[in-house]
Design an enzyme around this catalytic site. Structure first.
Site, short mmCIF file in Angstrom:
data_model
loop_
_atom_site.label_atom_id
_atom_site.label_comp_id
_atom_site.label_asym_id
_atom_site.label_seq_id
_atom_site.Cartn_x
_atom_site.Cartn_y
_atom_site.Cartn_z
N ILE A 1 -63.45 -24.67 -84.58
CA ILE A 1 -62.83 -23.91 -85.65
C ILE A 1 -63.00 -24.99 -86.98
CG2 ILE A 1 -60.35 -23.65 -86.42
CD1 ILE A 1 -59.84 -22.25 -83.82
N ASP B 1 -59.50 -41.93 -85.20
CA ASP B 1 -58.55 -41.09 -83.93
C ASP B 1 -57.41 -41.08 -84.89
OD1 ASP B 1 -56.83 -40.43 -82.26
OD2 ASP B 1 -57.58 -41.68 -80.63
N VAL B 2 -57.02 -39.79 -85.11
CA VAL B 2 -55.85 -39.67 -86.16
C VAL B 2 -54.47 -39.54 -85.44
CG1 VAL B 2 -57.00 -37.98 -87.76
CG2 VAL B 2 -56.20 -36.97 -85.76
N TYR C 1 -48.81 -28.62 -75.16
CA TYR C 1 -49.59 -28.05 -76.23
C TYR C 1 -48.57 -27.13 -77.09
CZ TYR C 1 -53.30 -25.25 -78.86
OH TYR C 1 -53.91 -24.76 -79.91
N LYS D 1 -47.31 -27.50 -81.03
CA LYS D 1 -47.58 -26.50 -82.00
C LYS D 1 -46.54 -25.74 -82.53
CE LYS D 1 -52.14 -26.63 -82.17
NZ LYS D 1 -52.74 -27.30 -83.42
#
Length: 245
Positions: A21, A57-58, A144, A148
């Site tokens: 994406i 690496d954020v 996850y 989110k």
């Protein structure tokens, strides 16, 4: 009708923008004329024509500082980096769940926070890539889904805190067809389109179209735009249909 956007002269950052994406979003902004930077933890397997790549690496504050300090101007940040393997809560290490939350919630917060001065100077925008998993039960990817859900809330908070200088919106993505879809959907993605009213999974181009609109100057902020093909048909519908037949 064809909708076109002109991002000529605009600087755009797409985290996790080397594939999937994120890759589709980066290409869409590039095709609209933007100067696009993408980042990821690993070098891309193949060259990314027209894109600037920064290894970062954020989840790591020092990496975020180095990434953002490389910009003189920043108009759009798309916080796309994220994801999770199929990882049922029972029997999975605490460290894995912590890393999933860091990637999907903490990292977008860090990137947005550090980018804010540049975005405010440009009257820019942040687009969070959320997930339907954060808006309904997400068995097998609980950490996850929880992250989110937190990301969706974070976007609304930042939209209120940073208005009117920076707009912050979320694209809530449903089942999506990418190279990593199988690992996220428990080892399979065949036939998933049958669960979607639109008859197919979302593509990177579908998500990119929403990002182009939300990042363009306008009034909308604090919004959640669902790119899910109408949602997912509940299992009870199939059961009911079987009973009737």
């Amino acid at each position: 009708m064809t909708v076109t956007y002109d991002y000529t002269g605009k600087a755009v950052l797409v985290t996790g923008g080397t594939k999937g994406i994120g890759g589709g979003i980066a290409r869409a902004f590039r095709e609209a004329g933007a100067e696009v930077t993408v980042c990821a933890r690993r070098e891309p397997a193949a060259p990314l024509p027209g894109l600037r790549f920064v290894r970062a690496d954020v989840r790591v504050p020092d990496d975020v500082e180095r990434l953002i300090s490389g910009f003189d101007r920043l108009d759009v940040v798309v916080n796309n980096a994220g994801g999770s393997p199929y990882a049922p809560l029972e029997g999975t290490s605490p460290r894995l769940h912590a890393r999933v939350i860091e990637l999907n919630l903490t990292a977008p917060l860090l990137v947005s926070q550090r980018a804010y001065p540049l975005l405010a100077a440009a009257g820019g925008a942040v687009v969070m890539i959320g997930s339907a998993g954060g808006a309904r039960p997400s068995p097998g990817t609980s950490a996850y889904g929880a992250a989110k859900a937190g990301l969706h809330h974070l976007a609304r908070c930042l939209a209120a805190e940073w208005a009117p200088r920076v707009r912050v919106n979320t694209v809530v993505v449903g089942l999506a067809a990418t190279e990593n879809a199988s690992s996220h959907y428990g080892g399979r993605d065949d036939g998933m389109g049958a669960a979607i009213p639109a008859g197919r999974m979302a593509t990177p181009a579908d998500v990119a179209a929403a990002c182009l609109w939300l990042a363009a100057p306008g009034y909308v902020t604090g919004a959640e735009v669902r790119v899910d093909g109408g949602g997912e048909i509940p299992a009870w519908r199939h059961l009911a249909s079987s009973d009737v037949s």
